[in-house]
Design a protein around this motif. Structure first.
Motif: not given
Length: 386
Positions: A211-216, A225-236
């Motif tokens: 899961r990514f943070e704002e600094v990323d 929605p893409t930002l929120r997905f990367l922050r909250e759900v993430g990817l393998p």
């Protein structure tokens, strides 16, 4: 619409009563899950000996007078395995012919009768459309809904198989096609799909999800929605077919990434708004359009920017689907019939993300090749195997 033949066009050596009554009476409905029945429509029922030519008489006697009723169709419309009909018993096996030898290869049971074949195909179509026997599944999503649909479809096949193990085609349909019900239409996420909570964590392990943070995030990534997905759900962090995320440095735009690598090919037009998440293959970048959230792949060797997935939600579902299929393969040996498995996986993915299979050009350099169907069909790599 049904395909029928008149009694005088039906070969007299088809002696099985229910089999004779089906094509001359109610006919065979033209459903997408049923075989291509060109041979039945034009010629009645064609003898295997006539369909193959068999100039040297190499066919076994019991095969020569079996009938070719049609072929199975792949998702793309191509015909694959040949469907045979035993005129005495009414059984329907499948086989295939090689160009350099006319005799059929091994036969695999498909259905005990024409009636059962039509019923099985109709059940698969009903699941895909969530109607008929699966109407109660409409508007229900999540792992439990998928599991229920799978049990219901498998029960249809087990009952119709008359005590025998359902053929691999039907078993795959029952185990994989209902997985499209795991994720529902996007309402909360603002993306194509709403994934169930912890779907990726439970499948891959929480420690494997990034899961990514704002600094990323670079300034080019503005799609909320893409930002929120990367922050909250993430990817393998790592996935099938060399899929890997960049986690060592903040996410660069594709323009920045190619500028920092002297050996990299120049990026495509609009590279300044494409955010590089990682790679699929060593020379193929996984990127997301920072403005729209569309997920694409950039191939350096051929300079092509192609659609990959509609957005991050469908990309995540695809990675989950492949991981789940491998677990099912370990339990049920689905990959023993690899060509059928690839087609079933393509159908399941297309039900959730049609773009992943659609060859219509999506960018100026898009040649219509699509990554996921291509790797599914990589028989040499056999990446769908457990």
């Amino acid at each position: 619409m049904s395909i029928t033949v008149t009694e005088d066009r039906l070969d007299p050596r088809v002696t099985h009563g229910p089999t004779r009554r089906r094509p001359t009476g109610p006919g065979l409905p033209d459903t997408s899950g049923a075989p291509s029945r060109a041979a039945l429509e034009r010629l009645g029922l064609v003898r295997v000996a006539d369909a193959t030519g068999d100039p040297e008489g190499r066919l076994a006697h019991e095969l020569r007078d079996q009938r070719v009723i049609g072929r199975l169709r792949s998702y793309g419309g191509e015909t694959t395995d040949v469907l045979l009909l035993d005129g005495g018993t009414g059984e329907i096996p499948t086989t295939y012919f090689l160009n350099d030898r006319p005799d059929p290869m091994d036969r695999e049971p498909l259905a005990p009768s024409l009636r059962t074949l039509v019923d099985f195909a109709a059940a698969v179509d009903e699941l895909a459309a969530l109607r008929g026997r699966f109407a109660s599944c409409a508007d229900r999503y999540g792992p439990q809904a998928a599991a229920e649909a799978s049990r219901r479809l498998l029960a249809v096949f087990e009952e119709g198989a008359e005590g025998e193990e359902p053929a691999s085609l039907w078993k795959m349909a029952a185990l994989i096609r209902p997985l499209a019900l795991v994720a529902g239409p996007g309402s909360r996420s603002g993306l194509t799909l709403d994934l169930p909570p912890r779907l990726l964590d439970d499948e891959f392990g929480a420690q494997e999800i990034v899961r990514f943070e704002e600094v990323d995030f670079p300034a080019a990534l503005t799609h909320e929605p893409t930002l929120r997905f990367l922050r909250e759900v993430g990817l393998p962090e790592d996935g099938p077919w060399f899929f890997s995320l960049d986690t060592e440095v903040p996410l660069p735009t594709l323009e920045e990434y190619t500028a920092d690598d002297p050996g990299a090919a120049p990026g495509p037009a609009g590279a300044e708004r494409l955010v590089r998440l990682g790679h699929l293959l060593e020379d193929t970048s996984l990127v997301v359009d920072g403005t729209t959230g569309a997920v694409l792949c950039w191939s350096e060797p051929d300079g092509a920017l192609r659609p990959l997935s509609t957005d991050l939600s469908t990309l995540a579902f695809t990675l989950w689907l492949v991981h789940r299929e491998r677990a099912l393969d370990a339990e049920h040996a689905l990959s023993d019939a690899y060509e059928r498995l690839t087609d079933t996986m393509t159908r399941a993915l297309a039900a959730v993300d049609p773009l992943a299979r659609d060859p219509a050009p999506g960018t100026p350099t898009d040649d219509g090749l699509r990554y996921w169907p291509g790797v599914f069909e990589d028989y040499a790599g056999a990446e769908l195997c457990a």
